[in-house]
Design a protein around this motif. Structure first.
Motif, PDB file in Angstrom:
ATOM      1  N   UNK A 397     128.455  18.136 -35.343  1.00 41.89           N
ATOM      2  CA  UNK A 397     128.273  19.487 -34.801  1.00 41.89           C
ATOM      3  C   UNK A 397     126.830  19.702 -34.356  1.00 41.89           C
ATOM      4  N   UNK A 398     125.875  19.234 -35.160  1.00 40.02           N
ATOM      5  CA  UNK A 398     124.455  19.391 -34.820  1.00 40.02           C
ATOM      6  C   UNK A 398     124.123  18.618 -33.548  1.00 40.02           C
ATOM      7  N   UNK A 399     124.633  17.400 -33.452  1.00 41.63           N
ATOM      8  CA  UNK A 399     124.363  16.569 -32.274  1.00 41.63           C
ATOM      9  C   UNK A 399     125.042  17.132 -31.029  1.00 41.63           C
ATOM     10  N   UNK A 400     126.272  17.574 -31.197  1.00 43.96           N
ATOM     11  CA  UNK A 400     127.046  18.039 -30.044  1.00 43.96           C
ATOM     12  C   UNK A 400     126.456  19.301 -29.430  1.00 43.96           C
ATOM     13  N   UNK A 401     125.846  20.138 -30.263  1.00 46.04           N
ATOM     14  CA  UNK A 401     125.294  21.406 -29.780  1.00 46.04           C
ATOM     15  C   UNK A 401     123.791  21.333 -29.517  1.00 46.04           C
ATOM     16  N   UNK A 402     123.181  20.175 -29.798  1.00 46.89           N
ATOM     17  CA  UNK A 402     121.721  20.058 -29.703  1.00 46.89           C
ATOM     18  C   UNK A 402     121.074  21.178 -30.508  1.00 46.89           C
ATOM     19  N   UNK A 403     121.587  21.338 -31.735  1.00 45.36           N
ATOM     20  CA  UNK A 403     121.279  22.514 -32.552  1.00 45.36           C
ATOM     21  C   UNK A 403     119.778  22.714 -32.765  1.00 45.36           C
ATOM     22  N   UNK A 404     119.091  21.656 -33.145  1.00 42.33           N
ATOM     23  CA  UNK A 404     117.670  21.797 -33.473  1.00 42.33           C
ATOM     24  C   UNK A 404     116.853  22.230 -32.264  1.00 42.33           C
ATOM     25  N   UNK A 405     117.140  21.638 -31.121  1.00 44.90           N
ATOM     26  CA  UNK A 405     116.389  21.983 -29.914  1.00 44.90           C
ATOM     27  C   UNK A 405     116.741  23.398 -29.443  1.00 44.90           C
ATOM     28  N   UNK A 406     118.038  23.742 -29.515  1.00 43.98           N
ATOM     29  CA  UNK A 406     118.445  25.090 -29.114  1.00 43.98           C
ATOM     30  C   UNK A 406     117.826  26.135 -30.046  1.00 43.98           C
ATOM     31  N   UNK A 407     117.749  25.822 -31.309  1.00 41.32           N
ATOM     32  CA  UNK A 407     117.153  26.751 -32.272  1.00 41.32           C
ATOM     33  C   UNK A 407     115.687  27.007 -31.917  1.00 41.32           C
ATOM     34  N   UNK A 408     114.990  25.944 -31.518  1.00 40.72           N
ATOM     35  CA  UNK A 408     113.584  26.093 -31.134  1.00 40.72           C
ATOM     36  C   UNK A 408     113.462  26.866 -29.827  1.00 40.72           C
ATOM     37  N   UNK A 409     114.347  26.567 -28.884  1.00 38.22           N
ATOM     38  CA  UNK A 409     114.254  27.189 -27.562  1.00 38.22           C
ATOM     39  C   UNK A 409     114.571  28.683 -27.603  1.00 38.22           C
ATOM     40  N   UNK A 410     115.480  29.086 -28.505  1.00 37.64           N
ATOM     41  CA  UNK A 410     115.914  30.485 -28.553  1.00 37.64           C
ATOM     42  C   UNK A 410     115.031  31.365 -29.436  1.00 37.64           C
ATOM     43  N   UNK A 411     114.126  30.766 -30.184  1.00 36.97           N
ATOM     44  CA  UNK A 411     113.290  31.539 -31.105  1.00 36.97           C
ATOM     45  C   UNK A 411     112.511  32.616 -30.353  1.00 36.97           C
ATOM     46  N   UNK A 412     112.579  33.842 -30.878  1.00 38.70           N
ATOM     47  CA  UNK A 412     111.838  34.940 -30.269  1.00 38.70           C
ATOM     48  C   UNK A 412     112.538  35.619 -29.119  1.00 38.70           C
ATOM     49  N   UNK A 413     113.765  35.179 -28.780  1.00 31.74           N
ATOM     50  CA  UNK A 413     114.521  35.802 -27.696  1.00 31.74           C
ATOM     51  C   UNK A 413     115.579  36.734 -28.295  1.00 31.74           C
ATOM     52  N   UNK A 414     116.423  37.279 -27.434  1.00 31.58           N
ATOM     53  CA  UNK A 414     117.513  38.116 -27.942  1.00 31.58           C
ATOM     54  C   UNK A 414     118.756  37.290 -28.246  1.00 31.58           C
ATOM     55  N   UNK A 415     118.585  35.992 -28.309  1.00 30.75           N
ATOM     56  CA  UNK A 415     119.672  35.103 -28.679  1.00 30.75           C
ATOM     57  C   UNK A 415     119.378  34.412 -30.003  1.00 30.75           C
TER      58      UNK A 415
END
Length: 769
Positions: A397-415
């Protein structure tokens, strides 16, 4: 016999599919019998008190009226604890409690009739934690809590709350009771468990087995809401039919169904967890209070499953879980898909994200460190086998969603993006399957075989899946397998259609029946065997796998035959003006042994996940003075196709050796994960919410999520964090410098182009500088 094409693992046509899509399938309200009456239930209008007087306020000729005095047997709805009356005698414990039944041949006349009830009201209690009555208490203990907390560097505490949820099946509850000669009674109805109804009617009507017959009609959904409640409505229809001597149809409208029937148990769950600075769990202390409502119903077993799943799919040597189900003056709560596990797994998964924040580590890392592995033991001491797949589903699940990178990219946004890791036991809890002693039969036919089980088709694909298992075991074409109606006059008691057991448990019994039938057929075709030997029916009973043991007193041992494992990831968007939440993408990785019918299995995961998203965000039962105030489809909001995000469903197999073709259960597990994944995504978006559902009002009132501080990290983690912060700052500065240079170049280019254009225009006008 020549070997037929395989059915298992293929998306064969559903057994009842054609009838349903063409409209030929007949549901309970499609049926009618000569001389049939229509029934109605008169219910209490107060949540607590005593009945002083009951009197009809209409001309009674032509009506059949039934009170508790007309019950020939015991005035109870027989289930686990015999505490709930079929009709109230004196005491009222909840709003909409049944008091009197009436029937008439004309529906308009039936609903025009009024019955006056006078009460002496008492003070109701709606707080499960303040209740003086406890229906069930469960304690699970492993290791030494004191030792576990002594080994902890950090202790994290939290309280989590989950509310009611309405099953909201498309077809409301309904039955028809048909009296026969010599006191016989046949009940047709929309239900999950015909033998539950059969047993309840035996007690209520004081009849032997051979004078009762219960037949499941085509059923428009259940989700647990038609597990135990049909015993109540069937009893009411049967009492009216018995007194009138005529068939009686009793169908609830939507409002009555929502007001009077069972719902998911609200729960308050508290965690106190010891953890090292590296993220390893050292102690878990959990307290859970489930709101049972006015009567016990299935609360004892809902609580059992809830507390067994309360520690999540995590390894910890020192655990204490205490749970209790208490009485309140609201309509009784009962079975709902997930059966206690969604509440407790919501709490533990949100708590795990808070632990990660407290330590300043990635939430994936905390789960990786503590995830159960083959050979580990659960809170009850059950040793897990090779089909334990916790880390596999997490990593995929983590690999398929690129979870770690998405978590970093979305930080501070409304997502925000969040995940949940969860599991679900297949089959009845503890020694339940042994007590049930479920049976299944297989009858040889001219073309193949007929399946005889009480397991019901409620939309999930029971008939199809069972036929696939039998077909492949016999080596016959799928189309040669028939499935008998779930009729207690014909089929054995294969147990209730609940607990993710219909495939793994009943399917395995049928597989054993088919194995014996095939051995007895030898080289003969079914037709040849019948002509030579006559009828053949093979019946088998559940056999507990060798090595399994369970102690109901200590709650130690093998709680389930096996478990399914799953991980959900949800990305969502928060509107900072309205505080509405919109799920954007949803990914779910499930391991459940083997998909007998891949399309149906994927449908179970998609449907359960959508139902779980509704539980997380939309579905709020508003209780006022002990009654549901929003008992309508207008005001009780469930997700529609427009609300559901894009879903990426991944199904993985790790076969269970005691399941048919390696299969485990999949029906309930999908609803366990969406709610904590949503709440964890909201935390990532900056909202610290610890209650369900996450309505805009709750989100607006919630405090901001507090990020971890460097002091909560180990020195090594602090150094790594400082380096990473410096690198991010430098990267940001380089990007900003590059962007400024690009902006300057674009501005200069634009200015030159504008100067050139002005010069050309002036030249055309004959003006020189």
């Amino acid at each position: 016999m020549p070997r037929a094409a395989k059915a298992v693992g293929r998306n064969v046509l559903r057994k009842e599919g054609v009838e349903k899509v063409t409209g030929a399938a007949r549901y309970i309200d499609d049926l009618a019998f000569p001389g049939m009456l229509y029934g109605r239930t008169i219910r209490s209008t107060i949540p607590a008190g005593d009945i002083v007087d009951v009197r009809p306020d209409f001309s009674t000729p032509g009506y059949t009226i039934v009170s508790h005095r007309d019950i020939p047997g015991r005035n109870i709805v027989a289930l686990i604890d015999d505490d709930q009356p079929c009709l109230a005698e004196r005491t009222i414990r909840h709003f909409a409690e049944p008091i009197v039944l009436i029937a008439h041949h004309d529906r308009d006349a039936l609903h025009a009739a009024e019955v006056r009830v006078d009460y002496r009201e008492t003070t109701p209690n709606y707080d499960p934690e303040a209740s003086a009555t406890t229906f069930k208490t469960v304690t699970i203990a492993k290791g030494d809590l004191g030792q576990g907390f002594a080994a902890a560097d950090v202790v994290v505490e939290g309280e989590y709350r989950a509310g009611h949820q309405e099953q909201l099946y498309i077809e409301t509850n309904g039955v028809i009771a048909v009296p026969g000669p010599d006191g016989e009674m046949t009940v047709y109805g929309s239900m999950q468990c015909p033998y539950y109804v059969h047993r309840a009617l035996k007690v209520l009507l004081d009849l032997p087995d051979d004078k009762l017959r219960v037949v499941q009609t085509e059923t428009g959904g259940g989700f647990g809401g038609k597990e135990e409640y049909p015993s109540m409505i069937a009893g009411h229809a049967a009492l009216l039919a018995r007194k009138s001597g005529r068939p009686v149809k009793l169908i609830y409208d939507r409002v009555e169904d929502m007001l009077a029937t069972t719902k998911r148990h609200p729960a308050v769950i508290r965690h106190r967890t010891g953890v090292t600075r590296t993220g390893r769990l050292t102690a878990m202390e959990i307290d859970a209070v489930f709101d049972a409502g006015a009567y016990a119903t299935l609360s004892a077993v809902v609580l059992s499953r809830g507390v067994i799943h309360a520690s999540g799919p995590y390894r910890c040597d020192h655990v204490r879980i205490h749970g209790r189900a208490t009485m309140t003056n609201t309509p009784p709560n009962g079975a709902f898909r997930g059966f206690g596990a969604p509440q407790t797994q919501f709490a533990v998964e949100v708590h795990m994200d808070r632990i990660a924040a407290e330590l300043g580590v990635d939430p994936v890392r905390v789960r990786e460190i503590n995830a159960l592995r083959p050979g580990d033991t659960t809170a009850t001491g059950q040793r897990l086998g090779r089909d334990c797949s916790v880390r596999q589903v997490l990593r995929e699940a983590v690999k398929r969603t690129d979870f770690t990178e998405r978590r970093r990219a979305l930080a501070g946004t409304n997502r925000g993006i969040g995940l949940s890791l969860f599991f679900h036991g297949s089959g009845f809890t503890g020694g339940g399957e042994v007590k049930l002693a479920s049976k299944a039969s297989l009858a040889l036919t001219e073309r193949g075989a007929r399946i005889l089980v009480a397991s019901t088709e409620i939309g999930q694909g029971t008939r199809t899946m069972h036929a696939q298992i039998v077909a492949d075991t016999l080596g016959l074409p799928y189309d040669c397998i028939e499935v008998n109606a779930a009729d207690t006059g014909v089929v054995p008691d294969s147990g209730p259609t609940v607990a993710s057991r219909t495939c793994m448990v009943v399917g395995r019994i049928l597989q054993r029946c088919a194995e014996e039938m095939r051995a007895r057929l030898g080289r003969l075709t079914p037709r040849e065997y019948l002509r030579k030997n006559g009828p053949l029916v093979v019946t088998k009973e559940y056999e507990r796998p060798a090595g399994m043991s369970w102690d109901d007193t200590s709650y130690r041992g093998d709680a389930y035959g096996t478990y399914g494992w799953a991980c959900d990831v949800v990305e969502l968007e928060v509107d900072r003006d309205t505080w509405e939440v919109k799920p954007i993408t949803f990914t779910s990785v499930h391991e459940f042994g083997r998909a007998i019918h891949p399309l149906l299995a994927a449908g179970q995961i998609e449907g359960g996940s959508a139902q779980g998203l509704g539980y997380a965000l939309l579905e709020e039962v508003v209780m006022r003075d002990g009654r549901m105030a929003n008992a309508s489809l207008t005001n009780y909001i469930i997700p529609t196709t427009l609300d559901a995000p894009a879903m990426d469903i991944v199904m993985r197999g790790n076969p269970y050796k005691h399941g048919p073709f390696g299969a485990k259960g999949v029906g309930e597990m999908p609803i366990d994960g969406p709610a904590p994944a949503v709440i964890n995504a909201l935390r990532h978006a900056g909202v610290d919410l610890r209650a369900l559902p996450a309505t805009p009002e709750r989100i607006m009132a919630a405090p901001p999520a507090t990020p971890a501080t460097p002091a909560q990290r180990t020195p090594r983690e602090q150094r790594t964090q400082r380096v990473q912060t410096t690198q991010r700052v430098q990267t940001t500065q380089r990007v900003q410098t590059t962007q400024r240079a690009q902006t300057t170049r674009r501005a200069q280019t634009t200015k030159r182009a504008q100067t050139k254009k002005r010069a050309q225009m002036q030249k055309r006008k004959g003006i020189r500088r």
